[in-house]
Design an enzyme around this catalytic site. Sequence first.
Site, PDB file in Angstrom:
ATOM      1  N   GLU A 186     -13.049  -4.511   6.529  1.00  0.00           N
ATOM      2  CA  GLU A 186     -12.981  -3.384   5.764  1.00  0.00           C
ATOM      3  C   GLU A 186     -14.275  -2.751   5.369  1.00  0.00           C
ATOM      4  O   GLU A 186     -14.858  -3.192   5.439  1.00  0.00           O
ATOM      5  CB  GLU A 186     -12.703  -2.976   4.291  1.00  0.00           C
ATOM      6  CG  GLU A 186     -12.349  -1.914   3.163  1.00  0.00           C
ATOM      7  CD  GLU A 186     -12.180  -1.933   2.311  1.00  0.00           C
ATOM      8  OE1 GLU A 186     -11.073  -0.603   1.383  1.00  0.00           O
ATOM      9  OE2 GLU A 186     -12.067  -3.169   2.076  1.00  0.00           O
TER      10      GLU A 186
ATOM     11  N   LYS B  46      -4.747   3.398   2.407  1.00  0.00           N
ATOM     12  CA  LYS B  46      -5.232   2.634   1.259  1.00  0.00           C
ATOM     13  C   LYS B  46      -4.173   3.248   0.351  1.00  0.00           C
ATOM     14  O   LYS B  46      -4.646   4.189  -0.220  1.00  0.00           O
ATOM     15  CB  LYS B  46      -5.920   2.258   1.587  1.00  0.00           C
ATOM     16  CG  LYS B  46      -6.863   1.285   0.018  1.00  0.00           C
ATOM     17  CD  LYS B  46      -8.259   0.914   0.300  1.00  0.00           C
ATOM     18  CE  LYS B  46      -8.640  -0.148  -1.162  1.00  0.00           C
ATOM     19  NZ  LYS B  46     -10.095  -0.173  -0.986  1.00  0.00           N
TER      20      LYS B  46
ATOM     21  N   CYS C  34      -7.794  -4.756   1.045  1.00  0.00           N
ATOM     22  CA  CYS C  34      -8.498  -4.792   0.295  1.00  0.00           C
ATOM     23  C   CYS C  34      -7.846  -5.257  -1.320  1.00  0.00           C
ATOM     24  O   CYS C  34      -6.647  -5.941  -1.765  1.00  0.00           O
ATOM     25  CB  CYS C  34      -9.654  -4.652  -0.107  1.00  0.00           C
ATOM     26  SG  CYS C  34     -11.101  -4.719  -1.147  1.00  0.00           S
TER      27      CYS C  34
END
Length: 300
Positions: free
Chosen positions: A53, A126, A172
């Site tokens: 990321e 995301k 993440c």
Amino acid sequence: MNDITNDTMNNNKLTVAAVQMNTQQDIENNLATIQSAISEASAQGAKLIVLPENCCSMGRQFPTAERFDELSATLAGYAREQGIYLLAGTLPCLYRPDGNAVPNGRLRQVSLLFAPDGKMVARYDKIHLFTATVADKQGSYDEAATFEPGTQTVVAPIELNDTSFQLGMMVCFDLRFPALAQRLRQAGADILSAPSAFTYMTGQAHWSLLLQARALDSQCMVIGAAQGGEHHYKNGKTRETWGHTAITDFNGTVVDNYDNSALQDAAADNDYALVFATLDKEAQQQGRQKMPIFDCHRLA
């Protein structure tokens, strides 16, 4: 590091590499590091390479987002140069997948997959945005102040030697949500990518557990490419990330990992570390058949 030489040409096997970085705010330096890491990983047989990321810059999200198209083209070029699939960690983006601008002065956190010819195969925005109070220098995190959450799950094909491997894309904080991993498996995923920048505190507590848990939830290989070490911002502040890049197989076993937060020794000299694993699709399918949890699931 595993011996991967004999696995790269097997039709049912895919060799993957995860890159650990200590990204700072000089985009050109970060790109040079990325290019070197991709070159080395490709030379060692990796056909899918996953960046962490915020691979092009830690912080400075809006100036980086202004360069989204340029940076995407550069990363696509790296994939084309090496003839590999590249999962380009995340880049901040000013617009949604439909091309419309993100409203209310926010961005999207975007993970891109490029094919060996440089074409973009998939874009994942995301979905779960990091919100937490952490006992570190920053204290609290609220990604929703900067980013708009994505709304679509993504599973993308990786075509190699007449075999298709399906990649489910995560980022993440998504690792904390087992329903996403299960949804991706139900959509056909063989592998889950998880480019990440876990804080030192949350990573120390949960990173390895989450990679293994999501692998067990989904019976997929999970690729955790991480940021690690101290990141220095131009305003004088610093942020520390956990690192410990790792790849976990469908059975929850850590196949390979970089067991440090900050880059050490040769990795420090190179500004990156590499972790490798080989997905044996036939062995994974046999494991799923021996424990068919998705045939037994009553709540999904």
